[in-house]
Design an enzyme around this catalytic site. Structure first.
Site, mmCIF file in Angstrom:
data_model
loop_
_atom_site.group_PDB
_atom_site.id
_atom_site.type_symbol
_atom_site.label_atom_id
_atom_site.label_comp_id
_atom_site.label_asym_id
_atom_site.label_seq_id
_atom_site.Cartn_x
_atom_site.Cartn_y
_atom_site.Cartn_z
ATOM 1 N N THR A 129 43.506 23.532 46.073
ATOM 2 C CA THR A 129 43.208 24.726 45.264
ATOM 3 C C THR A 129 42.653 25.824 46.161
ATOM 4 O OG1 THR A 129 41.733 25.677 43.603
ATOM 5 C CG2 THR A 129 40.968 23.651 44.616
ATOM 6 N N ASP A 131 40.565 27.908 45.178
ATOM 7 C CA ASP A 131 39.234 28.285 44.677
ATOM 8 C C ASP A 131 38.076 27.653 45.454
ATOM 9 O OD1 ASP A 131 40.675 29.602 42.735
ATOM 10 O OD2 ASP A 131 40.371 28.078 41.202
ATOM 11 N N MET A 173 40.823 36.206 42.942
ATOM 12 C CA MET A 173 40.859 34.979 42.145
ATOM 13 C C MET A 173 39.633 34.107 42.441
ATOM 14 S SD MET A 173 44.780 33.731 41.998
ATOM 15 C CE MET A 173 45.929 34.472 40.855
ATOM 16 N N GLU A 226 37.358 37.383 39.537
ATOM 17 C CA GLU A 226 37.995 37.513 38.219
ATOM 18 C C GLU A 226 37.151 36.759 37.187
ATOM 19 O OE1 GLU A 226 41.661 35.296 38.184
ATOM 20 O OE2 GLU A 226 40.655 33.470 38.827
HETATM 21 O O1 F6P Z 1 42.973 27.698 40.370
HETATM 22 C C1 F6P Z 1 43.728 28.570 41.134
HETATM 23 C C2 F6P Z 1 43.922 29.889 40.447
HETATM 24 O O2 F6P Z 1 44.660 30.727 41.321
HETATM 25 C C3 F6P Z 1 42.644 30.576 39.966
HETATM 26 O O3 F6P Z 1 41.957 31.240 41.000
HETATM 27 C C4 F6P Z 1 43.183 31.481 38.907
HETATM 28 O O4 F6P Z 1 42.192 31.774 37.951
HETATM 29 C C5 F6P Z 1 44.293 30.685 38.291
HETATM 30 O O5 F6P Z 1 44.684 29.728 39.264
HETATM 31 C C6 F6P Z 1 45.486 31.482 37.879
HETATM 32 O O6 F6P Z 1 46.414 30.617 37.295
HETATM 33 P P1 F6P Z 1 47.923 31.002 36.941
HETATM 34 O O7 F6P Z 1 48.660 31.144 38.224
HETATM 35 O O8 F6P Z 1 48.399 29.841 36.134
HETATM 36 O O9 F6P Z 1 47.843 32.284 36.206
#
Ligand code: F6P
Length: 323
Positions: A129, A131, A173, A226
């Site tokens: 991830t 994050d 993100m 975000e």
């Molecule tokens: O968990 C990874 C992530 O990129 C987060 O930072 C973000 O909130 C989310 O996924 C966005 O998800 P998607 O690509 O499904 O919109």
């Protein structure tokens, strides 16, 4: 405990740069140690639907440098249901897969944990991830590459911020975690970061405004994590009285793409090999991470449920360097 002959591997949740390096590492390390490898496409969705293919070392040639995931990914709602997990188990039996390596973030590892408990099935997780929000590992696959991407974007935004003497709010993100925002702010020399871990962030912004950015600075960059409630636009609007000319840049999905950094490729390779080692040692239901430069096995329950804390020193560093 029955012997493992065949290891399944899948990627799940949001893609992250370095996932391919991890797939390559799991595949090659497994083959090297005498196991068969079966790749599962489209995460848990593909596991439920039987989208499986046996991999040889050639299937993972020339992928270490590529972003995204060659196995594709999905956020599966079906796997959250007992029926979905039963379908997944049936696929594993049919394909004679005896252990599963899941590369993904919090939700994906939670799915693996539930499945492992329900079917007493050996599962190993790899932290995949951007994050960096998994407990017990210093980093996660994709975090470093994304941090570098954000830094490069902010460097570019700074050219305009300087030229036009403007204040910019850049939204990045991270979901509930501010690691990307805080460290990108330090790396790009931004003036402030507003992150979920520090509720004083927004007040600091106001104080910062009161101190008068323009007394000493011609432009200003604030990086905001975000959030479903308050994004960069919300904070930008709070300063319109002082600075009616603000700009908001939401970086969005460009943050998740691109070739992985050297750090992510090495991290993914090490934890990928670690996953096969873990299975060989009889480890079950753990996430393989790296802490203080050592490969570690973190019980799923800790990796998922414990909150990874933001080092307060990082907040102090940004604060002191943004005068
Ligand atoms: O968990 C990874 C992530 O990129 C987060 O930072 C973000 O909130 C989310 O996924 C966005 O998800 P998607 O690509 O499904 O919109």
């Amino acid at each position: 405990m029955s012997r493992i002959h065949c290891i399944g591997v899948l990627t799940s949740g949001g893609d992250a740069p370095g996932m391919n390096a991890a797939i390559r590492a799991v595949t090659r390390s497994a083959i090297c140690n005498g196991y068969k490898v079966k790749a599962i496409y489209r995460g848990y969705e593909g596991l439920m639907n039987g989208e499986v293919k046996e991999f040889t070392t050639e299937n993972v040639s020339n992928i270490i440098q590529t972003g995204g995931t060659i196995l594709r990914s999905a956020r599966s709602k079906g796997f959250m249901t007992p029926e979905g997990r039963k379908a997944a188990y049936d696929t594993l039996l049919r394909e004679s897969i005896d252990a599963l390596v899941v590369i993904g973030g919090n939700g994906s590892l939670k799915g693996a944990m539930t499945f492992a408990e329900e079917y007493d099935f050996p599962c190993i997780g790899l932290p995949g991830t951007i994050d960096n929000d998994l407990y017990g590992t210093d980093s996660t696959i994709g975090y470093d590459s994304t941090l570098n991407t954000i830094m490069q974007c902010v460097d570019k935004i700074r050219d305009t911020a300087n030229s036009h003497e403007r204040i910019f709010f850049v939204e990045v993100m991270g979901r509930d975690a501010g690691f990307l925002a805080q460290n990108a702010a330090i790396a790009a020399g931004a003036e402030a970061a507003i992150i979920p871990e520090d509720s004083t962030g927004a007040d600091q912004l106001i104080q910062f405004m009161e101190r008068g950015i323009r007394k000493s600075k011609k432009s200003c960059i604030v990086i905001v994590t975000e959030s479903p409630k308050y994004g960069a636009l919300h904070y930008a609007r709070r300063v319109t009285k002082e600075y009616p000319e603000y700009d908001v840049s939401i970086l969005g999905h460009l943050q998740r793409g691109g070739s992985p950094s050297a750090y992510d490729r090495i991290f993914a390779s090490r934890v990928g090999v670690g996953a096969v080692q873990a299975l060989m040692q009889g480890q079950r239901n753990v996430m393989v991470g790296i802490r203080n430069n050592e490969v570690v096995y973190v019980p799923f329950v800790d990796a998922i449920d414990k909150r990874k804390l933001m080092d307060r020193q990082l907040i102090h560093v940004l604060d002191e360097l943004s005068i």
